[in-house]
Design an enzyme around this catalytic site. Structure first.
Site, PDB file in Angstrom:
ATOM      1  N   HIS A   1       7.814 -53.233  -3.492  1.00  0.00           N
ATOM      2  CA  HIS A   1       7.845 -52.264  -4.747  1.00  0.00           C
ATOM      3  C   HIS A   1       6.866 -51.037  -4.679  1.00  0.00           C
ATOM      4  CE1 HIS A   1       3.910 -54.547  -5.232  1.00  0.00           C
ATOM      5  NE2 HIS A   1       4.572 -55.647  -5.831  1.00  0.00           N
TER       6      HIS A   1
ATOM      7  N   HIS B   1      -0.593 -52.498  -6.003  1.00  0.00           N
ATOM      8  CA  HIS B   1      -0.630 -53.234  -4.725  1.00  0.00           C
ATOM      9  C   HIS B   1       0.290 -52.704  -3.665  1.00  0.00           C
ATOM     10  CE1 HIS B   1      -0.426 -57.697  -2.765  1.00  0.00           C
ATOM     11  NE2 HIS B   1      -0.798 -56.598  -2.013  1.00  0.00           N
TER      12      HIS B   1
ATOM     13  N   HIS C   1      -4.397 -61.984 -13.287  1.00  0.00           N
ATOM     14  CA  HIS C   1      -3.170 -62.608 -12.783  1.00  0.00           C
ATOM     15  C   HIS C   1      -2.786 -63.685 -13.739  1.00  0.00           C
ATOM     16  CE1 HIS C   1      -0.300 -64.260  -9.900  1.00  0.00           C
ATOM     17  NE2 HIS C   1      -0.485 -63.191  -9.191  1.00  0.00           N
ATOM     18  N   GLY C   2      -1.417 -63.395 -14.208  1.00  0.00           N
ATOM     19  CA  GLY C   2      -0.882 -64.204 -15.023  1.00  0.00           C
ATOM     20  C   GLY C   2      -1.543 -64.100 -16.425  1.00  0.00           C
TER      21      GLY C   2
ATOM     22  N   ASP D   1       2.862 -52.299 -10.764  1.00  0.00           N
ATOM     23  CA  ASP D   1       3.859 -52.531  -9.588  1.00  0.00           C
ATOM     24  C   ASP D   1       5.304 -52.787 -10.038  1.00  0.00           C
ATOM     25  OD1 ASP D   1       1.523 -52.527  -7.931  1.00  0.00           O
ATOM     26  OD2 ASP D   1       1.566 -54.734  -7.823  1.00  0.00           O
ATOM     27  N   HIS D   2       5.448 -53.608 -11.320  1.00  0.00           N
ATOM     28  CA  HIS D   2       6.635 -53.993 -11.598  1.00  0.00           C
ATOM     29  C   HIS D   2       7.631 -53.095 -12.049  1.00  0.00           C
ATOM     30  CE1 HIS D   2       6.019 -57.539  -9.823  1.00  0.00           C
ATOM     31  NE2 HIS D   2       5.116 -58.136 -10.613  1.00  0.00           N
TER      32      HIS D   2
ATOM     33  N   GLY E   1      -0.487 -57.041 -15.068  1.00  0.00           N
ATOM     34  CA  GLY E   1       0.688 -56.192 -15.055  1.00  0.00           C
ATOM     35  C   GLY E   1       1.992 -56.712 -15.527  1.00  0.00           C
ATOM     36  N   HIS E   2       2.489 -57.834 -14.961  1.00  0.00           N
ATOM     37  CA  HIS E   2       3.760 -58.448 -15.359  1.00  0.00           C
ATOM     38  C   HIS E   2       4.008 -58.459 -16.840  1.00  0.00           C
ATOM     39  CE1 HIS E   2       6.804 -61.409 -15.629  1.00  0.00           C
ATOM     40  NE2 HIS E   2       7.255 -60.910 -14.567  1.00  0.00           N
TER      41      HIS E   2
ATOM     42  N   ARG F   1       1.846 -53.434  -0.842  1.00  0.00           N
ATOM     43  CA  ARG F   1       2.182 -54.636   0.061  1.00  0.00           C
ATOM     44  C   ARG F   1       2.550 -54.084   1.440  1.00  0.00           C
ATOM     45  NH1 ARG F   1       2.491 -59.532  -3.028  1.00  0.00           N
ATOM     46  NH2 ARG F   1       2.992 -60.387  -1.085  1.00  0.00           N
TER      47      ARG F   1
ATOM     48  N   ARG G   1      17.204 -50.848  -6.991  1.00  0.00           N
ATOM     49  CA  ARG G   1      18.512 -49.736  -7.045  1.00  0.00           C
ATOM     50  C   ARG G   1      18.115 -48.508  -5.949  1.00  0.00           C
ATOM     51  NH1 ARG G   1      22.662 -49.047 -10.844  1.00  0.00           N
ATOM     52  NH2 ARG G   1      23.222 -51.041 -11.499  1.00  0.00           N
TER      53      ARG G   1
ATOM     54  N   THR H   1       4.245 -63.530  -5.445  1.00  0.00           N
ATOM     55  CA  THR H   1       3.372 -62.825  -5.833  1.00  0.00           C
ATOM     56  C   THR H   1       1.819 -63.347  -5.228  1.00  0.00           C
ATOM     57  OG1 THR H   1       2.121 -62.063  -7.981  1.00  0.00           O
ATOM     58  CG2 THR H   1       2.752 -64.184  -7.955  1.00  0.00           C
TER      59      THR H   1
HETATM   60  N1  PXP Z   1      -4.777 -58.867 -10.024  1.00  0.00           N
HETATM   61  C1  PXP Z   1      -4.509 -59.053  -8.648  1.00  0.00           C
HETATM   62  C2  PXP Z   1      -5.571 -59.104  -7.465  1.00  0.00           C
HETATM   63  C3  PXP Z   1      -2.953 -59.175  -8.497  1.00  0.00           C
HETATM   64  O1  PXP Z   1      -2.822 -59.276  -7.130  1.00  0.00           O
HETATM   65  C4  PXP Z   1      -2.151 -59.060  -9.618  1.00  0.00           C
HETATM   66  C5  PXP Z   1      -0.910 -59.299  -9.329  1.00  0.00           C
HETATM   67  O2  PXP Z   1      -0.270 -58.246  -8.491  1.00  0.00           O
HETATM   68  C6  PXP Z   1      -2.633 -58.915 -10.890  1.00  0.00           C
HETATM   69  C7  PXP Z   1      -4.177 -58.782 -10.881  1.00  0.00           C
HETATM   70  C8  PXP Z   1      -1.704 -58.831 -12.121  1.00  0.00           C
HETATM   71  O3  PXP Z   1      -1.229 -59.921 -12.217  1.00  0.00           O
HETATM   72  P1  PXP Z   1      -0.173 -59.929 -13.573  1.00  0.00           P
HETATM   73  O4  PXP Z   1       0.951 -59.115 -12.788  1.00  0.00           O
HETATM   74  O5  PXP Z   1       0.464 -61.531 -13.287  1.00  0.00           O
HETATM   75  O6  PXP Z   1      -0.614 -59.568 -14.698  1.00  0.00           O
END
Ligand code: PXP
Length: 246
Positions: free
Chosen positions: A49, A42, A191-192, A8-9, A213-214, A44, A17, A99
């Protein structure tokens, strides 16, 4: 343990941009070549994004598997049915959030949102594996099993937030993973998660998939900047080769 990389990022940087780079589809191919077992995005409702066209291109180009995260917006559910990704993960969505902040609220009074139950049935009927993003709460996991989900993704945000003093949060994840698996669900997490905090989670025997992801995109910037600047240095210097240096 499967590692799915959320790109996503990469699209977040592109959208800063409204340009055509960096391309999340190109990034996905690099992730796969580097060992990712799957690609997660994702879509959204606000398309902040990833866009519809990204998802279409990923559905056509991903060689591993595509895990599409979505809420129950009818147009996104319809696109998912049309594109048939390997897996769809339902997540809660609030426009003002930075997020995804918590798991789906399945144990609310009155039961789960009927739109969710309907969307799960539609996607499963289309042959798509369905996962639900949930807090590590046994009561909520039981509802997921009743709704007919194939898998649950345990929200690791509280664990990540508490880390390194995360023993209790980790124990909660471990118990939830065991509970979900005993209920017949495949168990994912995400996540995280970062390079520092991932290992205790990756050791949990009942988990089979992590979505990250992040932290990976952040690390990519740091390990890639040296080469990126050097390549621009070559371009700039090549243009000036016949001129005295200013
Ligand atoms: N899983 C889900 C369901 C999410 O919504 C996200 C963030 O989009 C992630 C995993 C990944 O999280 P992170 O970007 O913090 O690694």
């Amino acid at each position: 343990m499967r590692l799915y990389v959320n790109v996503d990022h990469v699209a977040t940087v592109r959208q800063a941009r409204r340009a055509d780079e960096p391309d999340p589809v190109e990034a996905a191919a690099i992730c796969e070549a580097a060992g990712a077992d799957g690609i997660t995005v994702h879509l959204r409702e606000d398309r902040r994004h990833i866009g519809d066209d990204d998802v279409r291109r990923l559905a056509a180009s991903v060689r591993t598997v595509l895990n599409l995260e979505l809420a129950t917006a009818p147009d996104i559910v319809a696109l998912t049915v049309a594109l048939r990704p390997h897996q769809a993960t339902f997540v809660p969505e609030r426009r003002e959030e930075i997020t995804t902040e918590g798991g789906l609220e399945l144990a609310a009074p009155g039961g789960p949102d009927p739109r969710l139950a309907e969307a799960i049935d539609r996607l499963r009927a289309a042959g798509i594996r369905v996962s639900l993003f949930l807090d590590p709460d046994p009561a909520v996991l039981d509802v997921a099993a009743r709704l007919g989900a194939d898998a649950v993704e345990l929200h690791t945000g509280s664990y990540a937030h508490a880390f390194p003093a995360a023993d209790r949060a980790l124990a909660r994840l471990a118990a939830a993973a065991r509970h979900a698996r005993a209920a017949g669900l495949a168990v994912h997490a995400g996540h995280g998660l970062t390079y520092r905090n991932v290992q205790p989670v990756a050791r949990l025997a009942d988990l089979e998939e992590l979505n990250i992801g992040h932290s990976i995109v952040s690390r990519a910037i740091m390990v890639g900047l040296r080469r990126a600047v050097a390549e621009m240095r070559v371009q700039v210097d090549a243009a000036r080769v016949d001129q005295p240096s200013a």
